[in-house]
Design an enzyme around this catalytic site. Structure first.
Site, PDB file in Angstrom:
ATOM      1  N   ARG A 161       0.822  -1.190   0.036  1.00  0.00           N
ATOM      2  CA  ARG A 161      -0.168  -0.299  -0.073  1.00  0.00           C
ATOM      3  C   ARG A 161       0.916   1.261   0.127  1.00  0.00           C
ATOM      4  O   ARG A 161       2.006   1.294   0.525  1.00  0.00           O
ATOM      5  CB  ARG A 161      -0.796  -0.074   1.323  1.00  0.00           C
ATOM      6  CG  ARG A 161      -1.853  -1.075   1.361  1.00  0.00           C
ATOM      7  CD  ARG A 161      -2.515  -1.269   2.784  1.00  0.00           C
ATOM      8  NE  ARG A 161      -3.396  -2.242   2.865  1.00  0.00           N
ATOM      9  CZ  ARG A 161      -2.950  -3.536   3.497  1.00  0.00           C
ATOM     10  NH1 ARG A 161      -2.184  -3.624   4.000  1.00  0.00           N
ATOM     11  NH2 ARG A 161      -4.012  -4.326   3.693  1.00  0.00           N
ATOM     12  N   TYR A 189      -9.663 -10.574  -6.683  1.00  0.00           N
ATOM     13  CA  TYR A 189      -8.802 -10.659  -8.010  1.00  0.00           C
ATOM     14  C   TYR A 189      -8.878 -11.911  -8.647  1.00  0.00           C
ATOM     15  O   TYR A 189      -8.591 -11.606  -9.971  1.00  0.00           O
ATOM     16  CB  TYR A 189      -7.421 -10.508  -7.185  1.00  0.00           C
ATOM     17  CG  TYR A 189      -6.992  -9.240  -6.667  1.00  0.00           C
ATOM     18  CD1 TYR A 189      -6.698  -8.090  -7.419  1.00  0.00           C
ATOM     19  CD2 TYR A 189      -6.900  -9.280  -5.231  1.00  0.00           C
ATOM     20  CE1 TYR A 189      -6.365  -7.002  -6.664  1.00  0.00           C
ATOM     21  CE2 TYR A 189      -6.595  -8.146  -4.563  1.00  0.00           C
ATOM     22  CZ  TYR A 189      -6.503  -6.880  -5.222  1.00  0.00           C
ATOM     23  OH  TYR A 189      -6.364  -5.620  -4.545  1.00  0.00           O
ATOM     24  N   HIS A 240      -3.561  -9.523   3.400  1.00  0.00           N
ATOM     25  CA  HIS A 240      -5.110  -9.637   3.843  1.00  0.00           C
ATOM     26  C   HIS A 240      -5.405 -10.606   5.023  1.00  0.00           C
ATOM     27  O   HIS A 240      -4.954 -11.522   4.942  1.00  0.00           O
ATOM     28  CB  HIS A 240      -5.890 -10.086   2.585  1.00  0.00           C
ATOM     29  CG  HIS A 240      -5.939  -9.031   1.541  1.00  0.00           C
ATOM     30  ND1 HIS A 240      -6.113  -9.483   0.225  1.00  0.00           N
ATOM     31  CD2 HIS A 240      -5.792  -7.852   1.441  1.00  0.00           C
ATOM     32  CE1 HIS A 240      -6.108  -8.272  -0.667  1.00  0.00           C
ATOM     33  NE2 HIS A 240      -6.199  -7.406   0.212  1.00  0.00           N
ATOM     34  N   HIS A 275      -4.210   2.632  -5.305  1.00  0.00           N
ATOM     35  CA  HIS A 275      -3.923   1.249  -5.173  1.00  0.00           C
ATOM     36  C   HIS A 275      -3.670   0.429  -6.595  1.00  0.00           C
ATOM     37  O   HIS A 275      -3.599  -0.682  -6.470  1.00  0.00           O
ATOM     38  CB  HIS A 275      -5.146   0.587  -4.577  1.00  0.00           C
ATOM     39  CG  HIS A 275      -5.447   0.652  -3.110  1.00  0.00           C
ATOM     40  ND1 HIS A 275      -4.131   0.932  -2.130  1.00  0.00           N
ATOM     41  CD2 HIS A 275      -6.195   1.108  -2.163  1.00  0.00           C
ATOM     42  CE1 HIS A 275      -4.420   0.797  -0.826  1.00  0.00           C
ATOM     43  NE2 HIS A 275      -5.810   0.946  -1.014  1.00  0.00           N
ATOM     44  N   LYS A 294      -1.652  -3.055   8.270  1.00  0.00           N
ATOM     45  CA  LYS A 294      -2.806  -2.490   8.817  1.00  0.00           C
ATOM     46  C   LYS A 294      -2.724  -3.154  10.248  1.00  0.00           C
ATOM     47  O   LYS A 294      -2.431  -4.277  10.475  1.00  0.00           O
ATOM     48  CB  LYS A 294      -3.858  -2.864   8.188  1.00  0.00           C
ATOM     49  CG  LYS A 294      -4.346  -2.022   7.093  1.00  0.00           C
ATOM     50  CD  LYS A 294      -5.887  -2.392   6.413  1.00  0.00           C
ATOM     51  CE  LYS A 294      -6.032  -1.337   5.227  1.00  0.00           C
ATOM     52  NZ  LYS A 294      -7.277  -1.515   4.575  1.00  0.00           N
ATOM     53  N   ARG A 317      -0.671  -1.925  -6.891  1.00  0.00           N
ATOM     54  CA  ARG A 317      -1.131  -2.888  -5.747  1.00  0.00           C
ATOM     55  C   ARG A 317      -2.014  -4.154  -6.580  1.00  0.00           C
ATOM     56  O   ARG A 317      -1.666  -5.257  -6.378  1.00  0.00           O
ATOM     57  CB  ARG A 317      -1.616  -2.486  -4.277  1.00  0.00           C
ATOM     58  CG  ARG A 317      -1.885  -3.534  -3.467  1.00  0.00           C
ATOM     59  CD  ARG A 317      -2.505  -2.763  -1.971  1.00  0.00           C
ATOM     60  NE  ARG A 317      -3.048  -3.585  -1.425  1.00  0.00           N
ATOM     61  CZ  ARG A 317      -2.546  -4.380  -0.242  1.00  0.00           C
ATOM     62  NH1 ARG A 317      -1.251  -4.810  -0.428  1.00  0.00           N
ATOM     63  NH2 ARG A 317      -3.252  -5.090   0.366  1.00  0.00           N
TER      64      ARG A 317
END
Length: 307
Positions: free
Chosen positions: A156, A287, A278, A252, A180, A255
């Site tokens: 990110r 995706y 994730h 993004h 995150k 990414r």
């Protein structure tokens, strides 16, 4: 309880709205249109008695509106939600009037908005973007390194600008990213990105660092401090404009392109999940829909009997 003809109950409900509730004409027309679709759905399911309808019948009707059919294109989330309001109103009215024993639509909620597929650049487009920064000054060398790192690691933008110099291990070809929730992950980095980083660290970062007060940040701004997320987004945006890709770019984009190209190259979705950081593989699986869409488009144009 006596049999309740769906069409008759719909007519009674619309009359109730018009006479007792003084509902506006446009709203009545919308309700009537949505309820006609609902009647068609019940008819296709073999229900000629509204008392036989279950909660799952109502749910499948709303889901069908979002997915579309041969006869009707998919409805937007707001339109499907409006149709559900009409159906719930119908069942509430029928239960209140004693026509039905239960209100089976009471707990049905609108389906969540469909996830938009992430936009990914083609491999050639990424190559064009990465070749955009002119490498004749310190900021251009920084920009080149930043773009290479974003695409090579799938980081990110916030993760990339959060890197310190020591987070890059050139000998092991890895980068330590702070994701995150404070979760760190170690990801591989490709040779082109390492080469761009080496050029930046040797020929550009010392120049930028002299303008600041000393920082461990990998990517520096023109004042010698840590490059901000907004500053990095401007780097991506400016170079996308030079490359003629500004219409398809977002913070993004690289990414998304990283993930899509890995999956198209045969990478396992759980490996891509780890690389992206994730928490759930469900997030990564969006995706796979991108790659299936690409395959479908290629099939439709290339196969002689695809239509």
């Amino acid at each position: 309880m006596a049999r309740s003809d769906p069409a008759r109950v719909v007519r009674a409900y619309l009359d109730h709205l018009a006479v007792e509730r003084a509902t506006a004409r446009n709203t009545l027309d919308s309700y009537e249109r949505d309820l006609r679709r609902y009647l068609a759905h019940l008819d296709a399911a073999g229900h000629d008695d509204l008392g036989d309808v279950t909660e799952s019948d109502v749910t499948s009707f709303v889901v069908g509106l979002r997915e579309g059919s041969e006869d009707h294109p998919p409805l937007a989330a707001s339109s499907a939600a409006r149709a559900l309001v009409a159906v719930r109103g119908l069942h509430r009215f029928a239960a209140r009037e004693g026509i039905l024993a239960n209100d089976v639509a009471r707990d049905v909620t609108p389906p969540p908005p469909l996830k938009r597929l992430p936009k990914a650049l083609g491999i050639d487009e990424v190559a064009t973007l990465l070749d955009m920064p002119p490498t004749d000054d310190a900021r251009a060398l920084r920009d080149q390194a930043l773009l290479e790192v974003l695409y090579s690691t799938g980081a990110r933008i916030s993760e990339a600008v959060g890197l310190d110099v020591d987070d890059v291990d050139a000998s092991e070809r890895t980068v330590l990213l702070d994701g995150k929730g404070g979760k760190q992950r170690l990801v591989p980095i490709g040779r082109p990105a390492l080469a761009a980083l080496d050029a930046y660290l040797v020929r550009a970062r010392p120049t930028l660092a002299r303008k600041g007060r000393g920082t461990s940040a990998l990517f520096l701004n023109a004042r010698g401090g840590r490059l901000s997320r907004q500053g990095a987004w401007q780097v991506l945006k400016a170079n996308a404009e030079r490359a003629g890709l500004s219409a398809t770019i977002s913070p993004h984009t690289l990414r998304h392109s990283f993930a899509t190209h890995l999956l198209e190259g045969g990478a396992d979705v759980r490996v891509v999940q780890e690389l992206l950081g994730h928490a759930s593989v469900t997030t990564t699986q969006v995706y796979t829909r991108v790659t299936v869409t690409t395959l479908r488009e290629v099939y439709a144009t290339a196969h002689p009997r695809s239509r």
